[in-house]
Design an enzyme around this catalytic site. Structure first.
Site, mmCIF file in Angstrom:
data_model
loop_
_atom_site.group_PDB
_atom_site.id
_atom_site.type_symbol
_atom_site.label_atom_id
_atom_site.label_comp_id
_atom_site.label_asym_id
_atom_site.label_seq_id
_atom_site.Cartn_x
_atom_site.Cartn_y
_atom_site.Cartn_z
ATOM 1 N N HIS A 130 35.418 -6.076 15.095
ATOM 2 C CA HIS A 130 36.059 -7.369 15.298
ATOM 3 C C HIS A 130 37.345 -7.415 14.472
ATOM 4 O O HIS A 130 37.398 -6.881 13.362
ATOM 5 C CB HIS A 130 35.112 -8.514 14.886
ATOM 6 C CG HIS A 130 35.660 -9.845 15.287
ATOM 7 N ND1 HIS A 130 36.586 -10.509 14.526
ATOM 8 C CD2 HIS A 130 35.457 -10.608 16.385
ATOM 9 C CE1 HIS A 130 36.913 -11.635 15.145
ATOM 10 N NE2 HIS A 130 36.232 -11.718 16.281
ATOM 11 N N GLU A 151 39.867 -8.520 23.188
ATOM 12 C CA GLU A 151 40.240 -9.718 22.426
ATOM 13 C C GLU A 151 41.660 -9.573 21.902
ATOM 14 O O GLU A 151 41.881 -8.945 20.856
ATOM 15 C CB GLU A 151 39.315 -9.884 21.205
ATOM 16 C CG GLU A 151 37.979 -10.454 21.517
ATOM 17 C CD GLU A 151 37.452 -11.295 20.349
ATOM 18 O OE1 GLU A 151 36.987 -12.405 20.616
ATOM 19 O OE2 GLU A 151 37.508 -10.854 19.183
HETATM 20 P P1 PGA Z 1 37.459 -17.833 19.182
HETATM 21 O O1 PGA Z 1 36.911 -16.508 18.491
HETATM 22 O O2 PGA Z 1 36.652 -18.056 20.415
HETATM 23 O O3 PGA Z 1 37.255 -18.902 18.143
HETATM 24 O O4 PGA Z 1 38.901 -17.596 19.496
HETATM 25 C C1 PGA Z 1 36.646 -15.378 19.236
HETATM 26 C C2 PGA Z 1 36.344 -14.239 18.308
HETATM 27 O O5 PGA Z 1 37.006 -14.132 17.254
HETATM 28 O O6 PGA Z 1 35.438 -13.417 18.578
#
Ligand code: PGA
Length: 264
Positions: free
Chosen positions: A103, A179
């Site tokens: 992450h 992401e």
């Molecule tokens: P968010 O976080 O939905 O608050 O943008 C997603 C993540 O960091 O996995």
């Protein structure tokens, strides 16, 4: 099958709140018609300390088929002098079958490298656990999109370094979460990537995986989208992906109840 993965990060403040939130999620999911329920797999990644009580709660309520638990992180050794770490084997002993790795907060705040992420992925695969690998570009300028060379290169480099040496037969235990770091809610994005643009990023990743594993079946590796997924936009992102990775909205009662109730 579409995945809804909740990453609770450092929330909620205590076990009671964690159990209440899980109860809300499961109760709402149970109300969906059976056909819809079959379409989705819910995975919750809470802070480690809540995993044992939540697992106990899920079993006691017979919710274990509704919600699976995952780790937010893991270490790559199963034993040894590694103060503060949690091993894949320990997670597995609590029936945890999924784990996020790489992450962006782990990379930016805790200086995790792609090599660390590769080791963690490998350690999870050795335990036959599913590894949800997060990749994504740090930023974009207003002229860039998913097809821009710089963006593709950034994502492909991450995939190259993380998946180096991962054998073909472990492919089915991989999941990827795309992401874009700039789109994560705590970075206060002013715009979010358009679903069509996310779709292109997902196709690029699929193409990379298919080439890397030299096999069409690599197309079946689920690719999720994460970054400010909320009650207003989750359906659009779900349509173009194999699922969503939800941070902040998954920790708020109203938002998560809305998302679950409106799965279709
Ligand atoms: P968010 O976080 O939905 O608050 O943008 C997603 C993540 O960091 O996995």
């Amino acid at each position: 099958m579409k995945y809804i993965v909740l990453n609770w990060k450092l929330f909620p403040e205590n076990e009671t709140k964690a159990i209440n939130l899980v109860s809300l999620i499961c109760q709402n999911f149970k109300k969906l018609d059976k056909k819809t329920q079959k379409k989705y797999k819910l995975i919750l990644c809470p802070p480690f300390i809540y995993i044992p009580p939540l697992q106990k709660y899920l079993n006691a309520q017979k919710f274990q088929n509704i919600l699976s638990l995952g780790g937010q992180n893991v270490f790559y050794h199963n034993r040894g002098a590694y103060t503060g770490e949690i091993s894949p084997m320990m997670l597995k002993s609590y029936n945890v079958r999924y784990c996020l790795v790489g992450h962006s907060e782990r990379k930016l705040i805790f200086h995790e490298t792609n090599e660390d992420i590769r080791n963690k992925t490998q350690a999870l695969l050795n335990q036959n656990m599913k590894s949800i690998i997060c990749v994504g570009e740090k930023k974009r300028n207003e002229r860039e999109n998913s097809m821009s060379f710089r963006i593709k290169n950034e994502i492909f480099t991450q995939l190259n370094e993380i998946l180096r040496g991962i054998p073909f037969d472990k492919m089915t235990s991989l999941m990827i979460a795309y992401e874009p770091i700039w789109a994560i809610s705590k970075n206060n994005p002013t715009v979010l990537p358009a679903p069509e643009d996310v779709k292109k990023a997902i196709n690029n990743i699929k193409f990379w995986l298919e080439t890397r594993f030299a096999n069409e079946a690599a197309k079946n590796i689920p690719i999720l989208y994460g970054g400010s997924v909320n009650p207003q936009n989750f359906q659009k992102y779900l349509e173009i992906s194999d699922g969503v990775l939800v941070g902040s909205a998954g920790t708020k009662k109203e938002s998560i109840a809305h998302i679950i109730k409106n799965l279709s």
